[in-house]
Write an enzyme that holds these catalytic residues in place. Structure first.
Site, PDB file in Angstrom:
ATOM      1  N   ARG A 120       4.816  48.167  87.145  1.00  0.00           N
ATOM      2  CA  ARG A 120       5.204  48.872  85.904  1.00  0.00           C
ATOM      3  C   ARG A 120       4.031  49.170  84.986  1.00  0.00           C
ATOM      4  O   ARG A 120       4.204  49.355  83.780  1.00  0.00           O
ATOM      5  CB  ARG A 120       6.272  48.092  85.127  1.00  0.00           C
ATOM      6  CG  ARG A 120       7.558  47.980  85.882  1.00  0.00           C
ATOM      7  CD  ARG A 120       8.697  47.477  85.038  1.00  0.00           C
ATOM      8  NE  ARG A 120       9.787  47.152  85.916  1.00  0.00           N
ATOM      9  CZ  ARG A 120       9.893  46.001  86.563  1.00  0.00           C
ATOM     10  NH1 ARG A 120       8.992  45.056  86.386  1.00  0.00           N
ATOM     11  NH2 ARG A 120      10.890  45.796  87.382  1.00  0.00           N
ATOM     12  N   LYS A 142      -2.654  62.976  81.618  1.00  0.00           N
ATOM     13  CA  LYS A 142      -1.733  63.400  82.678  1.00  0.00           C
ATOM     14  C   LYS A 142      -2.227  62.873  84.014  1.00  0.00           C
ATOM     15  O   LYS A 142      -3.388  63.074  84.380  1.00  0.00           O
ATOM     16  CB  LYS A 142      -1.676  64.925  82.757  1.00  0.00           C
ATOM     17  CG  LYS A 142      -0.849  65.561  81.684  1.00  0.00           C
ATOM     18  CD  LYS A 142      -0.300  66.879  82.201  1.00  0.00           C
ATOM     19  CE  LYS A 142      -0.682  68.025  81.304  1.00  0.00           C
ATOM     20  NZ  LYS A 142      -0.349  69.329  81.923  1.00  0.00           N
ATOM     21  N   LYS A 225     -10.713  69.182  74.153  1.00  0.00           N
ATOM     22  CA  LYS A 225      -9.440  68.917  74.843  1.00  0.00           C
ATOM     23  C   LYS A 225      -8.720  67.754  74.175  1.00  0.00           C
ATOM     24  O   LYS A 225      -7.510  67.795  73.970  1.00  0.00           O
ATOM     25  CB  LYS A 225      -9.649  68.653  76.339  1.00  0.00           C
ATOM     26  CG  LYS A 225      -8.300  68.463  77.057  1.00  0.00           C
ATOM     27  CD  LYS A 225      -8.322  68.480  78.558  1.00  0.00           C
ATOM     28  CE  LYS A 225      -6.893  68.268  79.075  1.00  0.00           C
ATOM     29  NZ  LYS A 225      -6.824  68.028  80.514  1.00  0.00           N
ATOM     30  N   ARG A 239      -0.725  72.645  73.224  1.00  0.00           N
ATOM     31  CA  ARG A 239      -1.526  72.377  74.411  1.00  0.00           C
ATOM     32  C   ARG A 239      -1.575  73.580  75.343  1.00  0.00           C
ATOM     33  O   ARG A 239      -2.448  73.684  76.198  1.00  0.00           O
ATOM     34  CB  ARG A 239      -0.919  71.145  75.119  1.00  0.00           C
ATOM     35  CG  ARG A 239      -1.772  70.533  76.180  1.00  0.00           C
ATOM     36  CD  ARG A 239      -1.167  69.181  76.602  1.00  0.00           C
ATOM     37  NE  ARG A 239      -1.921  68.593  77.698  1.00  0.00           N
ATOM     38  CZ  ARG A 239      -1.951  67.287  77.972  1.00  0.00           C
ATOM     39  NH1 ARG A 239      -1.265  66.437  77.246  1.00  0.00           N
ATOM     40  NH2 ARG A 239      -2.646  66.832  78.977  1.00  0.00           N
ATOM     41  N   HIS A 246      -5.112  80.720  83.097  1.00  0.00           N
ATOM     42  CA  HIS A 246      -4.380  79.997  84.136  1.00  0.00           C
ATOM     43  C   HIS A 246      -3.084  80.673  84.551  1.00  0.00           C
ATOM     44  O   HIS A 246      -2.558  80.387  85.621  1.00  0.00           O
ATOM     45  CB  HIS A 246      -4.095  78.561  83.691  1.00  0.00           C
ATOM     46  CG  HIS A 246      -5.289  77.648  83.820  1.00  0.00           C
ATOM     47  ND1 HIS A 246      -6.465  77.874  83.135  1.00  0.00           N
ATOM     48  CD2 HIS A 246      -5.506  76.535  84.564  1.00  0.00           C
ATOM     49  CE1 HIS A 246      -7.335  76.920  83.443  1.00  0.00           C
ATOM     50  NE2 HIS A 246      -6.790  76.095  84.316  1.00  0.00           N
ATOM     51  N   HIS A 250      -3.094  80.716  88.297  1.00  0.00           N
ATOM     52  CA  HIS A 250      -2.122  80.019  89.151  1.00  0.00           C
ATOM     53  C   HIS A 250      -1.440  80.980  90.115  1.00  0.00           C
ATOM     54  O   HIS A 250      -1.193  80.653  91.273  1.00  0.00           O
ATOM     55  CB  HIS A 250      -1.054  79.317  88.307  1.00  0.00           C
ATOM     56  CG  HIS A 250      -1.546  78.073  87.626  1.00  0.00           C
ATOM     57  ND1 HIS A 250      -1.042  77.631  86.419  1.00  0.00           N
ATOM     58  CD2 HIS A 250      -2.486  77.169  87.983  1.00  0.00           C
ATOM     59  CE1 HIS A 250      -1.656  76.516  86.065  1.00  0.00           C
ATOM     60  NE2 HIS A 250      -2.542  76.207  86.996  1.00  0.00           N
ATOM     61  N   HIS A 262      -9.494  76.552  92.609  1.00  0.00           N
ATOM     62  CA  HIS A 262      -8.899  76.685  91.279  1.00  0.00           C
ATOM     63  C   HIS A 262      -9.877  77.332  90.288  1.00  0.00           C
ATOM     64  O   HIS A 262      -9.503  78.245  89.550  1.00  0.00           O
ATOM     65  CB  HIS A 262      -8.460  75.298  90.801  1.00  0.00           C
ATOM     66  CG  HIS A 262      -7.896  75.270  89.425  1.00  0.00           C
ATOM     67  ND1 HIS A 262      -6.649  75.787  89.128  1.00  0.00           N
ATOM     68  CD2 HIS A 262      -8.407  74.809  88.257  1.00  0.00           C
ATOM     69  CE1 HIS A 262      -6.428  75.634  87.826  1.00  0.00           C
ATOM     70  NE2 HIS A 262      -7.471  75.036  87.274  1.00  0.00           N
TER      71      HIS A 262
HETATM   72  N1  LIG Z   1      -4.788  65.387  85.013  1.00  0.00           N
HETATM   73  C1  LIG Z   1      -5.177  66.516  84.492  1.00  0.00           C
HETATM   74  O1  LIG Z   1      -5.004  66.787  83.308  1.00  0.00           O
HETATM   75  C2  LIG Z   1      -5.852  67.521  85.393  1.00  0.00           C
HETATM   76  C3  LIG Z   1      -6.519  68.617  84.843  1.00  0.00           C
HETATM   77  C4  LIG Z   1      -7.191  69.481  85.690  1.00  0.00           C
HETATM   78  C5  LIG Z   1      -7.168  69.252  87.058  1.00  0.00           C
HETATM   79  N2  LIG Z   1      -6.498  68.181  87.559  1.00  0.00           N
HETATM   80  C6  LIG Z   1      -6.479  67.907  89.005  1.00  0.00           C
HETATM   81  O2  LIG Z   1      -7.808  67.646  89.430  1.00  0.00           O
HETATM   82  C7  LIG Z   1      -7.915  67.955  90.815  1.00  0.00           C
HETATM   83  C8  LIG Z   1      -9.194  68.716  91.045  1.00  0.00           C
HETATM   84  O3  LIG Z   1     -10.277  67.910  90.654  1.00  0.00           O
HETATM   85  P1  LIG Z   1     -11.725  68.116  91.303  1.00  0.00           P
HETATM   86  O4  LIG Z   1     -12.111  69.529  91.179  1.00  0.00           O
HETATM   87  O5  LIG Z   1     -12.601  67.068  90.766  1.00  0.00           O
HETATM   88  O6  LIG Z   1     -11.417  67.911  92.844  1.00  0.00           O
HETATM   89  P2  LIG Z   1     -11.745  66.713  93.854  1.00  0.00           P
HETATM   90  O7  LIG Z   1     -11.417  65.414  93.279  1.00  0.00           O
HETATM   91  O8  LIG Z   1     -11.110  67.078  95.136  1.00  0.00           O
HETATM   92  O9  LIG Z   1     -13.328  66.817  93.985  1.00  0.00           O
HETATM   93  C9  LIG Z   1     -13.900  67.944  94.626  1.00  0.00           C
HETATM   94  C10 LIG Z   1     -14.779  67.519  95.796  1.00  0.00           C
HETATM   95  O10 LIG Z   1     -16.003  67.011  95.288  1.00  0.00           O
HETATM   96  C11 LIG Z   1     -16.248  65.723  95.801  1.00  0.00           C
HETATM   97  N3  LIG Z   1     -17.004  64.997  94.777  1.00  0.00           N
HETATM   98  C12 LIG Z   1     -16.588  64.626  93.556  1.00  0.00           C
HETATM   99  N4  LIG Z   1     -17.598  64.082  92.870  1.00  0.00           N
HETATM  100  C13 LIG Z   1     -18.683  64.105  93.683  1.00  0.00           C
HETATM  101  C14 LIG Z   1     -20.034  63.708  93.541  1.00  0.00           C
HETATM  102  N5  LIG Z   1     -20.488  63.202  92.382  1.00  0.00           N
HETATM  103  N6  LIG Z   1     -20.871  63.869  94.594  1.00  0.00           N
HETATM  104  C15 LIG Z   1     -20.418  64.428  95.748  1.00  0.00           C
HETATM  105  N7  LIG Z   1     -19.169  64.852  95.928  1.00  0.00           N
HETATM  106  C16 LIG Z   1     -18.313  64.690  94.912  1.00  0.00           C
HETATM  107  C17 LIG Z   1     -14.885  65.163  96.094  1.00  0.00           C
HETATM  108  O11 LIG Z   1     -14.975  64.111  97.032  1.00  0.00           O
HETATM  109  C18 LIG Z   1     -14.188  66.386  96.637  1.00  0.00           C
HETATM  110  O12 LIG Z   1     -14.531  66.587  97.981  1.00  0.00           O
HETATM  111  C19 LIG Z   1      -6.670  68.733  91.188  1.00  0.00           C
HETATM  112  O13 LIG Z   1      -5.816  67.912  91.932  1.00  0.00           O
HETATM  113  C20 LIG Z   1      -6.037  69.070  89.843  1.00  0.00           C
HETATM  114  O14 LIG Z   1      -4.636  69.161  89.903  1.00  0.00           O
HETATM  115  C21 LIG Z   1      -5.860  67.330  86.751  1.00  0.00           C
HETATM  116 ZN   LIG Z   2      -7.695  74.492  85.320  1.00  0.00          ZN
END
Ligand SMILES: NC(=O)c1ccc[n+]([C@@H]2O[C@H](COP(=O)([O-])OP(=O)(O)OC[C@H]3O[C@@H](n4cnc5c(N)ncnc54)[C@H](O)[C@@H]3O)[C@@H](O)[C@H]2O)c1
Ligand SMILES: [Zn+2]
Length: 361
Positions: A120, A142, A225, A239, A246, A250, A262
């Site tokens: 939890r 989030k 943000k 927000r 987007h 999207h 993205h």
């Molecule tokens: N929670 C939120 O508010 C929010 C907001 C925006 C995006 N997201 C989510 O975030 C995700 C995308 O995040 P992302 O772009 O970081 O993708 P990701 O976590 O897949 O990272 C992208 C790639 O880079 C690699 N990587 C990351 N850091 C590295 C480093 N320092 N050195 C080498 N490789 C590295 C990862 O292993 C991966 O292969 C999506 O799932 C999206 O839905 C969430």
């Molecule tokens: Zn985005």
């Protein structure tokens, strides 16, 4: 170069963004040592998990397990989630334990959902390693998973105890991923205006790895943000400005069956939105957008997809409200730099034209 932002959540927490970050001291000032589990992915773990584990142990933590999930969006799934929570149970992580998420947005979203639900809810620390995670996904609370039916359909709100980003981690991030993070940075700079917008002059330097430029842009983004989210913690409306670029972005991602990064979809979405902003408000920001996207290493067009499929996907977007009229979309547009306008009605024909303009040959 010390750099931090304090986020005003129910329990305020610090976002530290520094080169050669002293993780030992950052963690020690946020959380008394106890039992930790480190969650990471198969790209980041081999590069950075050993140094992080060592820093935690030096700070007095017992690292009960290091869990490595496959790199990539597919790890935000119920089956990977099940594997992780069962590993926590097998490692005997207690209710008072802390989960550290070392990785990009995927590890952050998955780890946050694990931390929000295991027993939890346990304490959660984000160690974002991608630029996108530093500026976007680790701020706002989030967390969640994807379902085969759609992205981010299962989730929760969870504020971390601490977000600690070592700028040196970005040295191993593939250049394309740096550009994808910069797409969100320039989005927020355009929305915020002022000094943040001025500092977008450092985009090219940041892209080339200049840590001072990166630190300044990341701190601006986190501050912006966090401020938007603080006024609208449960997404009542404000927000929504963060959705700039987007709505069409999207739609493009969906029409490309998610075979389009993205950041690149959002880049094209912002250009399309700039076109609509010109039509609606006379704001001529198109060239500005193009210059910023180029400086960030982002494409001005995306590979052609079927426009009608984009429009259909936009109609299905979960952020549409039931009260929205058929045949009309609601956009965030820019009256000017620093002056976002929410809920601007855009007709199907206008949207179709704006999308057409960003589709490649
Ligand atoms: N929670 C939120 O508010 C929010 C907001 C925006 C995006 N997201 C989510 O975030 C995700 C995308 O995040 P992302 O772009 O970081 O993708 P990701 O976590 O897949 O990272 C992208 C790639 O880079 C690699 N990587 C990351 N850091 C590295 C480093 N320092 N050195 C080498 N490789 C590295 C990862 O292993 C991966 O292969 C999506 O799932 C999206 O839905 C969430
Ligand atoms: Zn985005």
């Amino acid at each position: 170069m010390r750099g931090s932002v304090t986020v005003a959540a129910t329990t305020p927490y610090e976002v530290r963004v520094e080169p050669a970050l002293d993780l030992n001291s950052a963690v020690s000032s946020a959380q008394p040592p106890g039992t930790a589990v480190l969650l990471t992915d198969s790209d980041v773990g081999p590069l950075h998990a050993p140094a992080v584990t060592e820093a935690l142990e030096r700070a007095g933590w017992t690292v009960a397990d290091i869990i490595t999930v496959p790199a990539g969006e597919a790890s935000k799934s119920l089956s990977v989630y099940e594997g992780v929570v069962r590993r926590l149970a097998a490692a005997g992580l207690p209710r008072g334990g802390t989960l550290f998420a070392l990785g990009g947005g995927v590890v952050g979203d998955l780890g946050g959902f694990v931390a929000s639900s295991y027993m939890r809810g346990i304490d959660f620390v984000q160690l974002p390693t991608s630029l996108l995670a530093m500026v976007d996904s680790s701020v706002g609370g989030k967390v969640g998973l994807d379902l085969p039916e759609g992205k981010n359909l299962v989730g929760a709100f969870l504020q971390p105890r601490l977000v600690a980003a070592n700028l040196d981690w970005l040295e191993t991030l593939p250049p394309r991923e740096v550009s994808h993070g910069l797409a969100e940075v320039l989005k927020m700079g355009l929305l915020a205006g002022g000094e943040f917008f001025e500092d977008l002059g450092g985009l090219a330097a940041a892209r080339a790895g200049d840590e001072e430029a990166l630190q300044s842009l990341i701190l601006h983004s986190v501050r912006y943000k966090a401020a938007v989210v603080a006024e609208d913690e449960r997404e009542s409306g404000l927000r929504a400005v963060l959705n700039y670029g987007h709505t069409i972005g999207h739609g493009l991602e969906a029409a490309a069956a998610y075979d389009l990064p993205h950041g690149e979809a959002v880049a094209a979405g912002m250009l399309a939105a700039a076109r609509l902003s010109r039509e609606k408000f006379g704001a001529d920001l198109l060239e500005l957008h193009e210059d910023l996207l180029r400086a960030a290493g982002l494409p001005l067009k995306v590979p052609a997809v079927d426009v009608e499929t984009v429009l259909e996907a936009m109609s299905r977007d979960k952020k549409r409200r039931n009260s929205d009229r058929a045949g009309e979309y609601r956009f965030v547009l820019l009256g000017d730099v620093g002056h976002p306008e929410r809920d601007v009605p855009v007709g199907v024909a206008e949207a179709r034209r704006a999308i057409g303009a960003v589709l490649g040959p």
